[in-house]
Design an enzyme around this catalytic site. Sequence first.
Site, PDB file in Angstrom:
ATOM      1  N   CYS A 100       0.859  -1.188   0.000  1.00  0.00           N
ATOM      2  CA  CYS A 100       0.000   0.000   0.000  1.00  0.00           C
ATOM      3  C   CYS A 100       0.891   1.233   0.000  1.00  0.00           C
ATOM      4  O   CYS A 100       1.710   1.406   0.906  1.00  0.00           O
ATOM      5  CB  CYS A 100      -0.890  -0.026   1.240  1.00  0.00           C
ATOM      6  SG  CYS A 100      -1.782   1.504   1.507  1.00  0.00           S
ATOM      7  N   CYS A 104      -3.438   7.448  -1.998  1.00  0.00           N
ATOM      8  CA  CYS A 104      -4.676   7.548  -2.770  1.00  0.00           C
ATOM      9  C   CYS A 104      -5.835   8.120  -1.951  1.00  0.00           C
ATOM     10  O   CYS A 104      -6.728   8.774  -2.504  1.00  0.00           O
ATOM     11  CB  CYS A 104      -5.077   6.183  -3.316  1.00  0.00           C
ATOM     12  SG  CYS A 104      -5.290   4.957  -2.053  1.00  0.00           S
ATOM     13  N   THR A 191      -4.458   4.948   6.979  1.00  0.00           N
ATOM     14  CA  THR A 191      -3.330   4.531   6.162  1.00  0.00           C
ATOM     15  C   THR A 191      -2.384   5.692   5.904  1.00  0.00           C
ATOM     16  O   THR A 191      -2.821   6.764   5.485  1.00  0.00           O
ATOM     17  CB  THR A 191      -3.890   4.017   4.820  1.00  0.00           C
ATOM     18  OG1 THR A 191      -4.740   2.900   5.082  1.00  0.00           O
ATOM     19  CG2 THR A 191      -2.788   3.589   3.899  1.00  0.00           C
ATOM     20  N   GLU A 257      -0.705   1.819   9.296  1.00  0.00           N
ATOM     21  CA  GLU A 257      -1.994   2.375   9.690  1.00  0.00           C
ATOM     22  C   GLU A 257      -1.871   2.876  11.125  1.00  0.00           C
ATOM     23  O   GLU A 257      -1.048   2.374  11.887  1.00  0.00           O
ATOM     24  CB  GLU A 257      -3.099   1.303   9.645  1.00  0.00           C
ATOM     25  CG  GLU A 257      -3.365   0.716   8.256  1.00  0.00           C
ATOM     26  CD  GLU A 257      -2.295  -0.249   7.792  1.00  0.00           C
ATOM     27  OE1 GLU A 257      -1.648  -0.920   8.627  1.00  0.00           O
ATOM     28  OE2 GLU A 257      -2.073  -0.357   6.557  1.00  0.00           O
ATOM     29  N   HIS A 292     -12.688   5.793  -3.711  1.00  0.00           N
ATOM     30  CA  HIS A 292     -11.697   4.990  -2.997  1.00  0.00           C
ATOM     31  C   HIS A 292     -11.816   3.514  -3.355  1.00  0.00           C
ATOM     32  O   HIS A 292     -10.818   2.791  -3.363  1.00  0.00           O
ATOM     33  CB  HIS A 292     -11.817   5.209  -1.492  1.00  0.00           C
ATOM     34  CG  HIS A 292     -10.558   4.838  -0.778  1.00  0.00           C
ATOM     35  ND1 HIS A 292      -9.309   5.181  -1.250  1.00  0.00           N
ATOM     36  CD2 HIS A 292     -10.331   4.108   0.344  1.00  0.00           C
ATOM     37  CE1 HIS A 292      -8.382   4.695  -0.448  1.00  0.00           C
ATOM     38  NE2 HIS A 292      -8.977   4.037   0.522  1.00  0.00           N
ATOM     39  N   TYR A 296      -8.689   0.687  -5.485  1.00  0.00           N
ATOM     40  CA  TYR A 296      -8.154  -0.657  -5.257  1.00  0.00           C
ATOM     41  C   TYR A 296      -7.592  -1.289  -6.525  1.00  0.00           C
ATOM     42  O   TYR A 296      -7.210  -2.454  -6.542  1.00  0.00           O
ATOM     43  CB  TYR A 296      -9.185  -1.532  -4.529  1.00  0.00           C
ATOM     44  CG  TYR A 296      -9.163  -1.199  -3.057  1.00  0.00           C
ATOM     45  CD1 TYR A 296      -9.674   0.009  -2.599  1.00  0.00           C
ATOM     46  CD2 TYR A 296      -8.537  -2.034  -2.139  1.00  0.00           C
ATOM     47  CE1 TYR A 296      -9.581   0.366  -1.265  1.00  0.00           C
ATOM     48  CE2 TYR A 296      -8.458  -1.690  -0.802  1.00  0.00           C
ATOM     49  CZ  TYR A 296      -8.974  -0.480  -0.376  1.00  0.00           C
ATOM     50  OH  TYR A 296      -8.873  -0.120   0.948  1.00  0.00           O
ATOM     51  N   CYS A 298      -4.805  -0.628  -7.064  1.00  0.00           N
ATOM     52  CA  CYS A 298      -3.470  -0.923  -6.532  1.00  0.00           C
ATOM     53  C   CYS A 298      -3.271  -2.410  -6.324  1.00  0.00           C
ATOM     54  O   CYS A 298      -2.160  -2.934  -6.490  1.00  0.00           O
ATOM     55  CB  CYS A 298      -3.247  -0.192  -5.219  1.00  0.00           C
ATOM     56  SG  CYS A 298      -4.417  -0.657  -3.913  1.00  0.00           S
ATOM     57  N   GLU A 446      -6.996  -5.439   4.315  1.00  0.00           N
ATOM     58  CA  GLU A 446      -7.416  -4.134   3.829  1.00  0.00           C
ATOM     59  C   GLU A 446      -8.256  -4.283   2.566  1.00  0.00           C
ATOM     60  O   GLU A 446      -9.181  -3.507   2.328  1.00  0.00           O
ATOM     61  CB  GLU A 446      -6.206  -3.254   3.553  1.00  0.00           C
ATOM     62  CG  GLU A 446      -6.559  -1.786   3.399  1.00  0.00           C
ATOM     63  CD  GLU A 446      -5.746  -1.100   2.315  1.00  0.00           C
ATOM     64  OE1 GLU A 446      -4.621  -1.566   2.055  1.00  0.00           O
ATOM     65  OE2 GLU A 446      -6.248  -0.136   1.729  1.00  0.00           O
TER      66      GLU A 446
END
Lengths: 482, 91
Positions: A100, A104, A191, A257, A292, A296, A298, A446
Amino acid sequence: MTMMTAEQYEESLRRLNLVVYMFGKRIGNVVDDPIIRPSMNAVAKTYELAYRPEHEDIMTATSHITGNRINRFTHIHQSIEDLVKKSKMGRLLGRETGCCFQRCVGMDALNALSIVTFDIDAKHGTKYYKRFVKYLEYVQENDFTVDGAMTDPKGDRSLPPHKQPDPDQFMHVVEERKDGIIVRGAKAHQTGAVNSHEIIIMPTLAMRQEDKDYAISFALPSDAEGITYIMGRQSCDTRKLEGGTMDQGNLLFGGHEALVVFDNVFVPWDRVFMFKEYEFSRQLVEQFAAYHRQSYACKVGVGDVIIGAAQTAAEYNGVEKASHIRDKIVEMNHLNETLYCGCIACASEGHKEPSGTYCVNILLANVHKHNVTRFPFEISRIAQDIAGGLMVTLPSEKDLQSPETAKWLKKYFEAHHDIPTENRMHILRLIENLTLGTAATNYLTESMHGAGSPQAQRIMISRRINMQEKQRAAKKLCGIEE
Amino acid sequence: MGEGMRVGLKYCGGCNPEYDRVALVRHIEESLQGKIAFVSPESEGVGLILAVEGCRTACADLSAFEGMEIRVITNIEAGYRFIQEIRAQVE
């Protein structure tokens, strides 16, 4: 300034005066702490790649406010192409970092607020949009990393905010002053919080009139007085303290986090973007969540890494030609590219909002994220299948370095004769990191809960599906006349 | 030796390239040494834009180069053809 280099970003973090706790102690030097440092490296990658010609096209954009070249993480999407490039940027960075990269959430908060502040002003004649655009220009010109903070601790989930025994379970206003507001509460699971220059707060629920004190959105410097960060643990986190080059798995990057506590924190009015206009809290939550959930993308990039690692492990074991191994690799790719389909689809089917910001297709963004709550788990399962049990029984790299034991590890853990045993151990540690180590925090749990838990997506899918049209089509085909 | 034609180099973002774009550009540069010089696409005196795209989606934003001569590469073979084309032009 506009775009920072990675080195400038690191130096900018050193100037922050954050209050950070981890393992019961106040952290003096956050940037160089060995547990936190890999996460800083991951965010730094977002700065580094923006300066590389071979990535600049998706890492940068032209600001619609200033006309300057900016990092895409500070950009408000002005077209379908922008939305698509955001998805592609996520895949690129996921593959480059294997984790991560944290930036973002802020981008998604900025985009959601660009829409909602405009809409609040249209209804109420307020001045939030102008205030927001001034803040946005500040973020863009300084190339800040922003933590987009939505999730409240929430307390008893059966009770609305105003009925909680502890009113601070949701962020709320405790005092109104001429120059600003005082807020109290916390945001959980944040995050990249201590790698951020700014933090944007948003409500976590659609608020009703009784909860209007909780319908607030604002931005603060991350080191504003009264903010405390308490770092979350991750599986295998203390391996980063062992000083090795193998057992961490991913040697360079990671995520983090934190619980972020706001203890009677002052927010000046010019940083407030929603103040008790509770009827807009649902829109802010849904649009932020849609952006959001698109982000993902990512996990497709991290999936690329895990698939590459699984293939490598198979080759090191000498089984890459076995039909069941090849089929498992195909399955991993099928699942991973299906996730890619989702993040591209929701971007491609986006639309323009009255503010001029382009927003993703909310239904498809939720479908995409709902797939993300499942497919990484299956991809991980297959990776572990291919890696074999050695992944979780492998001795420490210290045993590989020890004169008493090194020879036995090199002898008995050699698979393919041309491959150094150390390489086999490296790739197994990477798979371990991604599927049950520190990176599994992001790749798995996550994926499940980030941007809203699976049920949240199912609620949105149910709300957004046009069932009447589907029924009309079915009835027409079978001759039902009503 | 002159630098040759100034070619503006524009990459796509490289989200999932099907080949190593940077290595291909290096190969083109070596093969055409003295005949072309790769420069930033915004540079002055650019005679041609070479868009190096990682796949056939070819999503690099070329809107800034409207009206200019653009060559698009989406795979290694297209890179080799570009080398031959430039050599033929120069000879």
